[in-house]
Design a protein around this motif. Structure first.
Motif, PDB file in Angstrom:
ATOM      1  N   SER A 113       0.861  -1.185   0.000  1.00  8.19           N
ATOM      2  CA  SER A 113       0.000   0.000   0.000  1.00  8.19           C
ATOM      3  C   SER A 113       0.892   1.228   0.000  1.00  8.19           C
ATOM      4  O   SER A 113       1.955   1.240   0.622  1.00  8.19           O
TER       5      SER A 113
ATOM      6  N   LYS B  88      -1.157   4.472   2.522  1.00 11.00           N
ATOM      7  CA  LYS B  88      -2.331   3.784   3.083  1.00 11.00           C
ATOM      8  C   LYS B  88      -3.395   3.444   2.036  1.00 11.00           C
ATOM      9  O   LYS B  88      -4.527   3.126   2.372  1.00 11.00           O
TER      10      LYS B  88
ATOM     11  N   THR C  96       3.954   0.812   2.545  1.00 12.60           N
ATOM     12  CA  THR C  96       3.740  -0.141   3.637  1.00 12.60           C
ATOM     13  C   THR C  96       3.639  -1.537   3.045  1.00 12.60           C
ATOM     14  O   THR C  96       2.841  -1.773   2.117  1.00 12.60           O
TER      15      THR C  96
END
Length: 341
Positions: free
Chosen positions: A177, A180, A262
């Motif tokens: 990701s 986010k 991430t």
């Protein structure tokens, strides 16, 4: 006496191992035999330098533009002191979250690799533990003579694909990701087209794979033929060195500088038993491929050496010139009357 002398000479000539004279046996056939004059030598070295140095500088420039991010996670993703016990426990949650900040803009497609160190895929027994016929042909499912110890299941049925290479298939997974926002990983066309069409059969399906007492790595979808199992195809092309990278997939979107990536890693693969390491690699590409300074450095070094030698020969020729000999005296430029027939 003359007759006996001639007979002796005739006998000696018959017993001699000297071949009959010909231009072929004496290497006198027409050929290119250039004279390495100072001008030719200096010109050749200068030409090589003039060509190689720009190529090397262009390669270095392209390599420097590539953005490569490497994140080693094998140690950080294990919370227990007993790393082998942790990785072999099937009930333990092995999810691990890693955060990577992008230093420079990364233009898609961004290639995702997994990197292993101290993993000797070139070991002779490991490399031989496979059946190429079984991977290609449906009727060759029982061709497992080279696949020990992963040749048959507990009930004696052949394992498809058999052998240690397939059994040890890498099984860590990555979910990405960016800021986010989930990013899809494209896992299509990560294997060589020639491997998919010529080495893995479209009518060969996995059977009895990873169903023994000791699980080596990833499992395979038994509803897909081997020609469509690209993770397996990439893994089966064994590496020549103990440190290697293999393509996991691609991110087709661009990622800007200072973006935060991430990664949720399922840390399943056991490199702890043999002291290996694992790392996640994200990399862009250019016309020379991935990041590689060696090609550019090699071209610049060879070109620089040639230019240095050319200048050295120029100085030597100016300070201590030598008169060239007459090329007509060279052996290949004059006829040998003794051998003419």
């Amino acid at each position: 006496m003359s007759a006996s002398g001639s007979d002796a000479d005739s006998l000696a000539s018959r017993r001699s191992k000297k071949p009959k004279y010909s231009k072929f046996t004496q290497q006198e056939l027409p050929a290119c035999k250039p004279l390495l004059t100072p001008g030719i030598v200096i010109g050749a070295f200068s030409l090589i330098g003039i060509v190689f140095v720009p190529i090397g500088l262009a390669s270095l420039s392209a390599s420097q533009e590539i953005v490569e991010l490497i994140d080693r996670y094998d140690s950080e993703c294990v919370s227990a002191s007993d790393k082998v016990g942790f990785i072999q426990d099937t009930k333990t949650n092995k999810a691990c979250t890693r955060t990577i900040t992008v230093p420079k803009p990364m233009k898609g497609p961004i290639h995702i690799y997994y990197q292993l160190e101290n993993f000797y895929q070139n070991h002779r027994r490991y490399v031989k533990s496979r059946s190429d016929k079984q991977l290609r042909y449906k009727e060759a499912a029982h061709d497992i003579k080279n696949c020990e110890p992963e040749a048959t299941s507990q009930d004696g049925a052949p394992i498809v694909p058999c052998g240690l290479i397939a059994w040890s298939l890498f099984n860590d997974t990555y979910a990405f990701s960016v800021n986010k926002k989930a990013v899809e990983v494209n896992k299509k066309d990560i294997a060589w087209g020639s491997d998919k069409s010529k080495k893995f059969g479209s009518d060969v399906y996995p059977s009895n794979f990873q169903k023994g007492g000791l699980i080596g790595g990833a499992k395979l979808n038994e509803k897909l033929p081997l020609s469509e199992q690209e993770d397996l195809i990439v893994w089966m092309r064994t590496a020549a060195l103990p440190t290697f990278r293999k393509l996991y997939g691609r991110i087709e979107a661009d990622i800007m500088a200072s973006d935060e990536i991430t990664v949720v890693i399922q840390n399943n693969y056991n490199t702890y038993s043999f002291g290996g390491t694992k790392a996640l690699v994200l990399s862009t590409t250019s016309w020379i491929g991935g990041k590689n300074n060696f090609i550019g450095v090699a071209y610049v070094a060879i070109g620089g050496i040639c230019l240095f030698l050319a200048m050295g020969f120029v100085v030597l020729y100016v300070l201590k010139p030598r008169t060239l000999g007459d090329p007509s005296y060279l052996s290949w430029n004059k006829e040998n009357p003794d051998n003419m027939q």
